[in-house]
Design an enzyme around this catalytic site. Structure first.
Site, PDB file in Angstrom:
ATOM      1  N   ASN A  14       0.839  -1.208   0.000  1.00 38.55           N
ATOM      2  CA  ASN A  14       0.000   0.000   0.000  1.00 38.55           C
ATOM      3  C   ASN A  14       0.871   1.255   0.000  1.00 38.55           C
ATOM      4  O   ASN A  14       0.581   2.219  -0.717  1.00 38.55           O
ATOM      5  CB  ASN A  14      -0.968  -0.011   1.190  1.00 38.55           C
ATOM      6  CG  ASN A  14      -2.191  -0.862   0.928  1.00 38.55           C
ATOM      7  OD1 ASN A  14      -3.111  -0.446   0.227  1.00 38.55           O
ATOM      8  ND2 ASN A  14      -2.201  -2.079   1.454  1.00 38.55           N
ATOM      9  N   HIS A 109      -8.307  -1.630   6.060  1.00 38.55           N
ATOM     10  CA  HIS A 109      -8.596  -2.910   6.706  1.00 38.55           C
ATOM     11  C   HIS A 109      -9.171  -3.862   5.657  1.00 38.55           C
ATOM     12  O   HIS A 109     -10.043  -3.469   4.877  1.00 38.55           O
ATOM     13  CB  HIS A 109      -9.601  -2.690   7.849  1.00 38.55           C
ATOM     14  CG  HIS A 109      -9.886  -3.954   8.595  1.00 38.55           C
ATOM     15  ND1 HIS A 109      -8.999  -4.465   9.526  1.00 38.55           N
ATOM     16  CD2 HIS A 109     -10.915  -4.823   8.532  1.00 38.55           C
ATOM     17  CE1 HIS A 109      -9.489  -5.600  10.001  1.00 38.55           C
ATOM     18  NE2 HIS A 109     -10.647  -5.842   9.417  1.00 38.55           N
TER      19      HIS A 109
HETATM   20  C1  GRF Z   1      -3.293  -5.150   3.935  1.00 43.00           C
HETATM   21  O1  GRF Z   1      -4.025  -6.318   3.687  1.00 43.00           O
HETATM   22  C2  GRF Z   1      -4.093  -4.180   4.749  1.00 43.00           C
HETATM   23  O2  GRF Z   1      -5.456  -4.216   4.488  1.00 43.00           O
HETATM   24  C3  GRF Z   1      -3.830  -4.636   6.161  1.00 43.00           C
HETATM   25  O3  GRF Z   1      -2.478  -5.040   6.152  1.00 43.00           O
HETATM   26  C4  GRF Z   1      -2.092  -5.412   4.839  1.00 43.00           C
HETATM   27  C5  GRF Z   1      -0.926  -4.556   4.460  1.00 43.00           C
HETATM   28  O4  GRF Z   1      -0.368  -4.919   3.231  1.00 43.00           O
HETATM   29  N1  GRF Z   1      -4.112  -3.587   7.109  1.00 43.00           N
HETATM   30  P1  GRF Z   1       0.869  -4.107   2.661  1.00 43.00           P
HETATM   31  O5  GRF Z   1       1.964  -4.152   3.730  1.00 43.00           O
HETATM   32  O6  GRF Z   1       0.435  -2.708   2.373  1.00 43.00           O
HETATM   33  O7  GRF Z   1       1.281  -4.842   1.424  1.00 43.00           O
END
Ligand code: GRF
Length: 199
Positions: A14, A109
């Site tokens: 992300n 989330h």
């Molecule tokens: C994602 O699935 C998000 O929804 C959750 O943790 C994960 C993070 O993924 N809160 P990344 O580290 O951004 O790849």
């Protein structure tokens, strides 16, 4: 240009998507720092490769949550963020921390909240037998995954899905959802109870 501080604990996909959206001007913002409670998180490595100031602050090295958070806050303050972006950050924030950045902390989330808050949301969804799940981007308040909702995107849950397969499908929606939410916030907003009203 809004200043974004990203808090993460893991792989950081992300964060990477948000960073890329800033680089392409899809988001009128820049990532000014990345902070992780896990100094060896993949996301921290990625931030360094991109030249984003990155700080590993190992919560286990502090006597208690308040001492750990004081260090995180001091680090954030040095970078003067407009928003604190939780992106796979696996620590609960204290009410003091939340108050310090009131209505300026976001989280993503991997479920359609208020269903399946907390850890292992994708496994919870598979075990419950829901037919639809997704992701939620929300403002952070003192509750666990309970703050006002900014954006939600849904995906089907298919017969025989494993939690990992569902997680992959949901992740396919997460990056766009987070960027959409941040773009809206960057344009201005106010919070009215559980609702966020965008300018
Ligand atoms: C994602 O699935 C998000 O929804 C959750 O943790 C994960 C993070 O993924 N809160 P990344 O580290 O951004 O790849």
């Amino acid at each position: 240009m809004k200043r974004l501080a990203v808090l993460l604990s893991g792989r950081g996909s992300n964060f990477l998507a948000i960073h890329e959206a800033c680089a392409t001007k899809e988001l009128p913002a820049e990532v000014v720092c990345v902070v992780s409670n896990k100094p060896d998180a993949r996301g921290i490595e990625k931030a360094r490769e991109l030249g984003v100031p990155a700080f590993g602050i190992d919560h286990k090295q502090f006597a208690n949550r308040a001492a750990y958070e004081a260090e995180v806050i001091a680090t954030l303050d040095r970078h003067a963020p407009d928003f604190v972006i939780l992106a796979g950050y696996m620590r609960l924030l204290s009410p003091d921390f939340v108050a310090r950045f009131r209505h300026r902390i976001t989280n993503i989330h991997p479920s359609l909240l208020p269903s399946f808050p907390g850890v292992d949301a994708q496994r919870q969804a598979v075990e419950y037998g829901v037919k639809v799940s997704g992701c939620t981007v929300h403002l952070v308040d003192e509750s666990l995954d309970g703050g006002p909702i900014l954006v939600q995107r849904s995906v089907p849950v298919l017969d025989g899905d494993t939690p990992e397969e569902l997680a992959t499908r949901i992740l396919g929606q997460e990056h766009g959802a987070y960027i959409e939410a941040l773009r809206k916030l960057c344009g201005g907003y106010r919070v009215d109870g559980r609702r966020v009203i965008f300018d």
